[in-house]
Write an enzyme that holds these catalytic residues in place. Structure first.
Site, PDB file in Angstrom:
ATOM      1  N   GLY A  45       0.800  -1.215   0.000  1.00  0.00           N
ATOM      2  CA  GLY A  45       0.000   0.000   0.000  1.00  0.00           C
ATOM      3  C   GLY A  45       0.839   1.274   0.000  1.00  0.00           C
ATOM      4  O   GLY A  45       2.041   1.241  -0.229  1.00  0.00           O
ATOM      5  N   TYR A  46       0.158   2.398   0.261  1.00  0.00           N
ATOM      6  CA  TYR A  46       0.740   3.734   0.150  1.00  0.00           C
ATOM      7  C   TYR A  46       1.286   3.888  -1.272  1.00  0.00           C
ATOM      8  O   TYR A  46       2.471   4.092  -1.509  1.00  0.00           O
ATOM      9  CB  TYR A  46       1.827   3.970   1.199  1.00  0.00           C
ATOM     10  CG  TYR A  46       1.928   5.430   1.593  1.00  0.00           C
ATOM     11  CD1 TYR A  46       0.884   6.041   2.297  1.00  0.00           C
ATOM     12  CD2 TYR A  46       3.013   6.207   1.246  1.00  0.00           C
ATOM     13  CE1 TYR A  46       0.940   7.380   2.642  1.00  0.00           C
ATOM     14  CE2 TYR A  46       3.088   7.545   1.580  1.00  0.00           C
ATOM     15  CZ  TYR A  46       2.057   8.119   2.273  1.00  0.00           C
ATOM     16  OH  TYR A  46       2.108   9.455   2.619  1.00  0.00           O
ATOM     17  N   LEU A  47       0.357   3.744  -2.196  1.00  0.00           N
ATOM     18  CA  LEU A  47       0.713   3.545  -3.611  1.00  0.00           C
ATOM     19  C   LEU A  47       1.408   4.756  -4.224  1.00  0.00           C
ATOM     20  O   LEU A  47       1.095   5.899  -3.908  1.00  0.00           O
ATOM     21  CB  LEU A  47      -0.550   3.229  -4.414  1.00  0.00           C
ATOM     22  CG  LEU A  47      -1.314   1.978  -3.981  1.00  0.00           C
ATOM     23  CD1 LEU A  47      -2.492   1.736  -4.929  1.00  0.00           C
ATOM     24  CD2 LEU A  47      -0.423   0.749  -3.927  1.00  0.00           C
ATOM     25  N   HIS A  48       2.343   4.449  -5.103  1.00  0.00           N
ATOM     26  CA  HIS A  48       3.025   5.480  -5.890  1.00  0.00           C
ATOM     27  C   HIS A  48       3.121   4.970  -7.330  1.00  0.00           C
ATOM     28  O   HIS A  48       2.629   3.868  -7.642  1.00  0.00           O
ATOM     29  CB  HIS A  48       4.399   5.791  -5.287  1.00  0.00           C
ATOM     30  CG  HIS A  48       5.247   4.579  -5.052  1.00  0.00           C
ATOM     31  ND1 HIS A  48       5.736   3.800  -6.076  1.00  0.00           N
ATOM     32  CD2 HIS A  48       5.677   3.982  -3.906  1.00  0.00           C
ATOM     33  CE1 HIS A  48       6.439   2.810  -5.586  1.00  0.00           C
ATOM     34  NE2 HIS A  48       6.419   2.875  -4.256  1.00  0.00           N
ATOM     35  N   HIS A  51       4.112   1.309  -8.018  1.00  0.00           N
ATOM     36  CA  HIS A  51       3.011   0.349  -7.879  1.00  0.00           C
ATOM     37  C   HIS A  51       2.057   0.453  -9.082  1.00  0.00           C
ATOM     38  O   HIS A  51       1.599  -0.554  -9.628  1.00  0.00           O
ATOM     39  CB  HIS A  51       2.188   0.630  -6.622  1.00  0.00           C
ATOM     40  CG  HIS A  51       2.949   0.522  -5.336  1.00  0.00           C
ATOM     41  ND1 HIS A  51       3.149   1.586  -4.492  1.00  0.00           N
ATOM     42  CD2 HIS A  51       3.544  -0.535  -4.744  1.00  0.00           C
ATOM     43  CE1 HIS A  51       3.832   1.191  -3.428  1.00  0.00           C
ATOM     44  NE2 HIS A  51       4.091  -0.090  -3.549  1.00  0.00           N
ATOM     45  N   ASP A 168      12.826  -4.273  -6.283  1.00  0.00           N
ATOM     46  CA  ASP A 168      13.161  -5.288  -5.285  1.00  0.00           C
ATOM     47  C   ASP A 168      13.730  -6.503  -6.019  1.00  0.00           C
ATOM     48  O   ASP A 168      13.108  -7.564  -6.094  1.00  0.00           O
ATOM     49  CB  ASP A 168      11.914  -5.649  -4.478  1.00  0.00           C
ATOM     50  CG  ASP A 168      11.406  -4.466  -3.676  1.00  0.00           C
ATOM     51  OD1 ASP A 168      11.820  -4.300  -2.528  1.00  0.00           O
ATOM     52  OD2 ASP A 168      10.620  -3.663  -4.235  1.00  0.00           O
ATOM     53  N   SER A 203       9.474   4.887  -3.665  1.00  0.00           N
ATOM     54  CA  SER A 203       9.298   3.940  -2.568  1.00  0.00           C
ATOM     55  C   SER A 203       8.350   4.569  -1.552  1.00  0.00           C
ATOM     56  O   SER A 203       8.407   5.785  -1.317  1.00  0.00           O
ATOM     57  CB  SER A 203      10.656   3.678  -1.897  1.00  0.00           C
ATOM     58  OG  SER A 203      10.463   3.073  -0.633  1.00  0.00           O
ATOM     59  N   ARG A 205       8.669   4.283   1.435  1.00  0.00           N
ATOM     60  CA  ARG A 205       9.529   4.742   2.534  1.00  0.00           C
ATOM     61  C   ARG A 205      10.159   6.106   2.255  1.00  0.00           C
ATOM     62  O   ARG A 205      10.720   6.712   3.166  1.00  0.00           O
ATOM     63  CB  ARG A 205      10.614   3.707   2.837  1.00  0.00           C
ATOM     64  CG  ARG A 205      10.076   2.448   3.483  1.00  0.00           C
ATOM     65  CD  ARG A 205      11.198   1.560   4.023  1.00  0.00           C
ATOM     66  NE  ARG A 205      10.680   0.535   4.899  1.00  0.00           N
ATOM     67  CZ  ARG A 205      10.428  -0.737   4.522  1.00  0.00           C
ATOM     68  NH1 ARG A 205      10.642  -1.107   3.286  1.00  0.00           N
ATOM     69  NH2 ARG A 205       9.957  -1.605   5.400  1.00  0.00           N
TER      70      ARG A 205
HETATM   71  P1  AMP Z   1       5.909  -2.620  -1.763  1.00  0.00           P
HETATM   72  O1  AMP Z   1       4.573  -2.005  -1.553  1.00  0.00           O
HETATM   73  O2  AMP Z   1       7.046  -1.687  -1.483  1.00  0.00           O
HETATM   74  O3  AMP Z   1       6.052  -3.969  -1.104  1.00  0.00           O
HETATM   75  O4  AMP Z   1       6.019  -2.900  -3.317  1.00  0.00           O
HETATM   76  C1  AMP Z   1       5.058  -3.653  -3.997  1.00  0.00           C
HETATM   77  C2  AMP Z   1       5.543  -3.952  -5.394  1.00  0.00           C
HETATM   78  O5  AMP Z   1       5.796  -2.743  -6.086  1.00  0.00           O
HETATM   79  C3  AMP Z   1       6.855  -4.746  -5.400  1.00  0.00           C
HETATM   80  O6  AMP Z   1       6.818  -5.710  -6.440  1.00  0.00           O
HETATM   81  C4  AMP Z   1       7.872  -3.677  -5.693  1.00  0.00           C
HETATM   82  O7  AMP Z   1       9.049  -4.150  -6.324  1.00  0.00           O
HETATM   83  C5  AMP Z   1       7.100  -2.769  -6.616  1.00  0.00           C
HETATM   84  N1  AMP Z   1       7.709  -1.436  -6.585  1.00  0.00           N
HETATM   85  C6  AMP Z   1       7.954  -0.679  -5.496  1.00  0.00           C
HETATM   86  N2  AMP Z   1       8.596   0.455  -5.839  1.00  0.00           N
HETATM   87  C7  AMP Z   1       8.764   0.405  -7.193  1.00  0.00           C
HETATM   88  C8  AMP Z   1       9.354   1.281  -8.153  1.00  0.00           C
HETATM   89  N3  AMP Z   1       9.924   2.436  -7.817  1.00  0.00           N
HETATM   90  N4  AMP Z   1       9.346   0.895  -9.438  1.00  0.00           N
HETATM   91  C9  AMP Z   1       8.778  -0.283  -9.821  1.00  0.00           C
HETATM   92  N5  AMP Z   1       8.198  -1.154  -8.962  1.00  0.00           N
HETATM   93  C10 AMP Z   1       8.193  -0.807  -7.668  1.00  0.00           C
END
Ligand code: AMP
Length: 305
Positions: A45-48, A51, A168, A203, A205
């Site tokens: 979550g906390y989509l960007h 995502h 990741d 991210s 974060r």
């Molecule tokens: P997270 O919410 O951080 O666990 O990420 C969920 C999914 O989004 C994972 O497959 C991440 O690799 C992908 N993701 C996160 N940040 C990025 C980014 N900057 N570019 C592409 N995919 C991302």
């Protein structure tokens, strides 16, 4: 929560928020019986935009798109940021709707880990025991948490395709291994890293970065850019040196900065005709950040000319 209130008139009314796995299964069963394909994007979550790139790819390729929003306690170490991890479900629902998502699965912790929960999925060995940085903070248990929850999501959703980000890279290598080892019938699609205009990998974060740390954080992508340039001209040692110099200039001390085979994560000293991953992790201000670049093997005919 009233979804109609959030609705973007064109899309969001189509998003269905589901918190219970049996309901999600039931919701997907009809489409599946009719032969519709299902795409899944697992997230915390906390989509960007990173995502959203996964969701858009899923929307373009699959008939039904599911996104999970679950801040998975099992992948956080004792000293990590589970409690303060950013959350904004309402905004996530709106963005998911705008990206054309059909189902948002946002289960409570007890739905994923009910009382008595005692099983785990762990990819063992060289894929999870490397690139950990400070072992007191993060190690193979992190990835055990990831593979356990992703395996559960695969069982619940039974997607035809699951979408992950190259951001990741280690997680991708581990999930590919798990899917191959356990014969899980899903295709894994990996999307490129989405970056801010100044290069910082997006991210959730990044929300922890104050203005000074936000500026400092750009050193990671600069370092990887320098590594990529140097790798082509001078090899991997020079690439790591170039990256280290960029980080040092910005006052960033990496937890790790390494060149590894992109699939096996075995260290590589010299290009060997296979893609090489240069990966970095660093604590910058309040955030532990990761980033990476893939160095593709150079085309011998070009290299010789
Ligand atoms: P997270 O919410 O951080 O666990 O990420 C969920 C999914 O989004 C994972 O497959 C991440 O690799 C992908 N993701 C996160 N940040 C990025 C980014 N900057 N570019 C592409 N995919 C991302």
């Amino acid at each position: 929560m009233n979804l109609v209130e959030l609705a973007d008139p064109t899309h969001a009314q189509d998003v269905k928020l589901i918190r219970v796995k049996d309901e999600l299964r039931a919701a997907l069963a009809h489409g599946r019986r009719e032969g519709r394909s299902v795409g899944l994007g697992p997230t915390m979550g906390y989509l960007h935009e990173g995502h959203l790139s996964l969701l858009r790819a899923a929307r373009a390729e699959c008939d039904l798109v599911v996104i999970s929003l679950f801040v998975n306690p099992a992948q956080f170490g004792p000293g990590e940021d589970l409690d303060r991890y950013p959350r904004d479900e309402e905004r996530d629902l709106r963005l998911a709707g705008e990206a054309g998502v059909d189902f948002v699965y946002a289960p409570p912790v007890a739905e994923v880990y009910p009382e008595g929960f005692a099983s785990h999925v762990a990819v063992e060995g060289g894929l999870t025991e490397v690139l950990d940085g400070d072992p007191s903070r993060r190690g193979p248990e992190h990835f055990r948490g990831v593979t356990t929850v992703v395996a559960k999501l695969f069982n619940t959703v039974q997607p035809d395709v699951a979408y992950f980000g190259q951001k990741d890279a280690q997680q991708v290598a581990i999930i590919r291994r798990m899917v191959a080892d356990l014969d899980i019938p899903v295709r894994i699609e990996v999307l490129p890293i989405v970056r801010e205009a100044d290069g910082l990998a997006m991210s959730s974060r990044n929300a922890y970065l104050d203005p000074r740390a936000r500026e400092q954080a750009t050193a990671l992508s600069r370092a990887l850019g320098a590594a990529e340039d140097a790798a082509a001209a001078e090899g991997l040692d020079a690439a790591l040196d170039a990256a280290r110099a960029e980080l040092r200039a910005a006052g960033v001390e990496p937890e790790y900065l390494e060149a590894r085979d992109a699939e096996s994560l075995i260290p590589v000293a010299e290009p060997n005709g296979r893609p090489v991953l240069i990966a970095v992790a660093a604590q910058v201000g309040g955030a532990r950040l990761i980033d990476n670049v893939l160095i593709q093997p150079s085309n011998p005919s070009t290299a010789e000319s």
